[in-house]
Design a protein around this motif. Structure first.
Motif, mmCIF file in Angstrom:
data_model
loop_
_atom_site.group_PDB
_atom_site.id
_atom_site.type_symbol
_atom_site.label_atom_id
_atom_site.label_comp_id
_atom_site.label_asym_id
_atom_site.label_seq_id
_atom_site.Cartn_x
_atom_site.Cartn_y
_atom_site.Cartn_z
ATOM 1 N N LEU A 188 21.775 -6.299 -17.127
ATOM 2 C CA LEU A 188 20.589 -6.557 -17.924
ATOM 3 C C LEU A 188 20.703 -7.908 -18.617
ATOM 4 N N THR A 189 19.589 -8.601 -18.724
ATOM 5 C CA THR A 189 19.537 -9.865 -19.440
ATOM 6 C C THR A 189 19.788 -9.584 -20.913
ATOM 7 N N HIS A 190 20.679 -10.367 -21.521
ATOM 8 C CA HIS A 190 20.985 -10.191 -22.942
ATOM 9 C C HIS A 190 20.044 -11.043 -23.793
ATOM 10 N N ILE A 191 19.499 -10.447 -24.823
ATOM 11 C CA ILE A 191 18.656 -11.159 -25.780
ATOM 12 C C ILE A 191 19.380 -11.110 -27.118
ATOM 13 N N SER A 192 19.750 -12.276 -27.637
ATOM 14 C CA SER A 192 20.573 -12.311 -28.847
ATOM 15 C C SER A 192 19.783 -12.036 -30.128
ATOM 16 N N GLN A 193 18.499 -12.429 -30.160
ATOM 17 C CA GLN A 193 17.695 -12.153 -31.350
ATOM 18 C C GLN A 193 17.318 -10.664 -31.382
ATOM 19 N N VAL A 194 16.956 -10.200 -32.561
ATOM 20 C CA VAL A 194 16.478 -8.831 -32.723
ATOM 21 C C VAL A 194 14.974 -8.836 -32.457
ATOM 22 N N ILE A 195 14.520 -7.914 -31.632
ATOM 23 C CA ILE A 195 13.093 -7.843 -31.293
ATOM 24 C C ILE A 195 12.430 -6.811 -32.199
ATOM 25 N N VAL A 196 11.365 -7.232 -32.881
ATOM 26 C CA VAL A 196 10.623 -6.329 -33.759
ATOM 27 C C VAL A 196 9.472 -5.740 -32.963
ATOM 28 N N VAL A 197 9.454 -4.414 -32.853
ATOM 29 C CA VAL A 197 8.430 -3.691 -32.105
ATOM 30 C C VAL A 197 7.785 -2.653 -33.011
ATOM 31 N N GLU A 198 6.750 -2.008 -32.508
ATOM 32 C CA GLU A 198 6.046 -1.022 -33.320
ATOM 33 C C GLU A 198 6.704 0.354 -33.316
ATOM 34 N N GLY A 199 7.218 0.806 -32.183
ATOM 35 C CA GLY A 199 7.730 2.172 -32.151
ATOM 36 C C GLY A 199 8.850 2.408 -31.165
ATOM 37 N N LYS A 200 9.297 3.670 -31.127
ATOM 38 C CA LYS A 200 10.454 4.056 -30.315
ATOM 39 C C LYS A 200 10.183 3.914 -28.821
ATOM 40 N N ASN A 201 8.940 4.091 -28.374
ATOM 41 C CA ASN A 201 8.647 3.928 -26.948
ATOM 42 C C ASN A 201 8.764 2.468 -26.525
ATOM 43 N N ASP A 202 8.374 1.553 -27.425
ATOM 44 C CA ASP A 202 8.553 0.122 -27.144
ATOM 45 C C ASP A 202 10.038 -0.196 -27.037
ATOM 46 N N THR A 203 10.817 0.346 -27.972
ATOM 47 C CA THR A 203 12.268 0.154 -27.942
ATOM 48 C C THR A 203 12.850 0.659 -26.628
ATOM 49 N N ALA A 204 12.476 1.869 -26.237
ATOM 50 C CA ALA A 204 13.012 2.460 -25.006
ATOM 51 C C ALA A 204 12.670 1.597 -23.794
ATOM 52 N N ARG A 205 11.441 1.093 -23.746
ATOM 53 C CA ARG A 205 11.021 0.267 -22.607
ATOM 54 C C ARG A 205 11.819 -1.034 -22.552
ATOM 55 N N ARG B 44 20.541 -13.186 -37.220
ATOM 56 C CA ARG B 44 20.474 -13.323 -35.765
ATOM 57 C C ARG B 44 19.191 -13.958 -35.250
ATOM 58 N N GLY B 45 18.188 -14.020 -36.079
ATOM 59 C CA GLY B 45 16.872 -14.461 -35.620
ATOM 60 C C GLY B 45 16.088 -13.269 -35.115
ATOM 61 N N ILE B 46 14.767 -13.353 -35.225
ATOM 62 C CA ILE B 46 13.944 -12.248 -34.749
ATOM 63 C C ILE B 46 12.838 -12.757 -33.834
ATOM 64 N N ILE B 47 12.376 -11.850 -33.010
ATOM 65 C CA ILE B 47 11.237 -12.083 -32.136
ATOM 66 C C ILE B 47 10.246 -10.959 -32.417
ATOM 67 N N VAL B 48 9.028 -11.305 -32.768
ATOM 68 C CA VAL B 48 7.995 -10.304 -33.018
ATOM 69 C C VAL B 48 7.274 -10.039 -31.702
ATOM 70 N N PHE B 49 7.294 -8.787 -31.257
ATOM 71 C CA PHE B 49 6.675 -8.405 -29.985
ATOM 72 C C PHE B 49 5.874 -7.125 -30.215
ATOM 73 N N THR B 50 4.718 -7.275 -30.835
ATOM 74 C CA THR B 50 3.869 -6.130 -31.139
ATOM 75 C C THR B 50 2.817 -5.950 -30.048
ATOM 76 N N ASP B 51 2.147 -4.815 -30.077
ATOM 77 C CA ASP B 51 1.131 -4.492 -29.080
ATOM 78 C C ASP B 51 -0.055 -5.456 -29.175
ATOM 79 N N PRO B 52 -0.704 -5.714 -28.038
ATOM 80 C CA PRO B 52 -1.850 -6.628 -28.028
ATOM 81 C C PRO B 52 -3.145 -5.922 -28.453
ATOM 82 N N ASP B 53 -3.140 -5.429 -29.687
ATOM 83 C CA ASP B 53 -4.327 -4.759 -30.220
ATOM 84 C C ASP B 53 -4.441 -5.064 -31.713
#
Length: 187
Positions: free
Chosen positions: A7-24, A56-65
């Motif tokens: 798997l590609t490693h992403i060093s920053q922490v990704i901010v998501v909305e929920g557990k299903n986003d995390t799982a994906r 670590r830095g963050i990346i915001v990756f929320t739903d497109p709504d």
């Protein structure tokens, strides 16, 4: 037994909305996430996001709504240097739902590869009058093409103009893009 590719490693922490986003995301990448619990962005979660941004830095990756954009705005106010990742609704939907959790791996990779960071500038790189002259306010298809090209995420005219300035996009850069987009979106 077949070997799977690493798997590609992403060093920053990704901010998501929920557990299903995390799982994906975790099924596609070696990454860590912080979940906002949907629209309920608590002060404690916001502090955790600030701390992750410092370390670590963050990346915001929320739903497109709408709810995803509201969460993104709250995080951007607290952590303006956060990386921003946008995915088109068409790439993150089922017949009934829209969300990061529904996107294909290739679309998630492309979105993450186009991560942008907005920065405050002392002055605008493109004025509102120039933005209007380019037709980005009155022509939705042209604006959507510009948003895709500059990886701004879907947005209305005012937000598009603000994000273009946050990225330091000049009138000349926008003009070139609009000329190309104009010839492609009206054909």
């Amino acid at each position: 037994m077949e070997k799977s590719e690493p798997l590609t490693h992403i060093s920053q922490v990704i901010v998501v909305e929920g557990k299903n986003d995390t799982a994906r995301l975790k099924s596609c990448f070696d990454c860590d996430t912080i979940e906002t619990d949907g629209g309920r962005l608590s002060p404690e979660t916001l502090e955790l996001i600030r701390e992750a941004a410092r370390t670590r830095g963050i990346i915001v990756f929320t739903d497109p709504d709408g709810p995803g954009e509201r969460i993104r705005r709250k995080i951007m106010e607290a952590v303006p240097e956060a990386g921003q990742v946008f995915i088109l609704k068409a790439k993150a939907r089922t017949t009934r739902k829209v969300g990061v959790e529904h996107a294909q791996k290739e679309d998630l990779e492309a979105a993450l590869a186009a991560c942008v960071t907005f920065t405050k500038r002392p002055e605008n790189t493109i004025s509102w009058a120039e933005f209007l002259d380019l037709g980005l306010c009155g022509d939705r298809k042209k604006r959507e093409a510009a948003c895709r090209a500059f990886h701004l995420g879907p947005c209305n005219a005012k937000t598009c103009w603000k994000r273009m300035n946050l990225l330091g996009i000049t009138k000349e850069e926008a003009e070139r893009l609009v000329q190309d987009a104009g010839s492609n979106c009206h054909s």
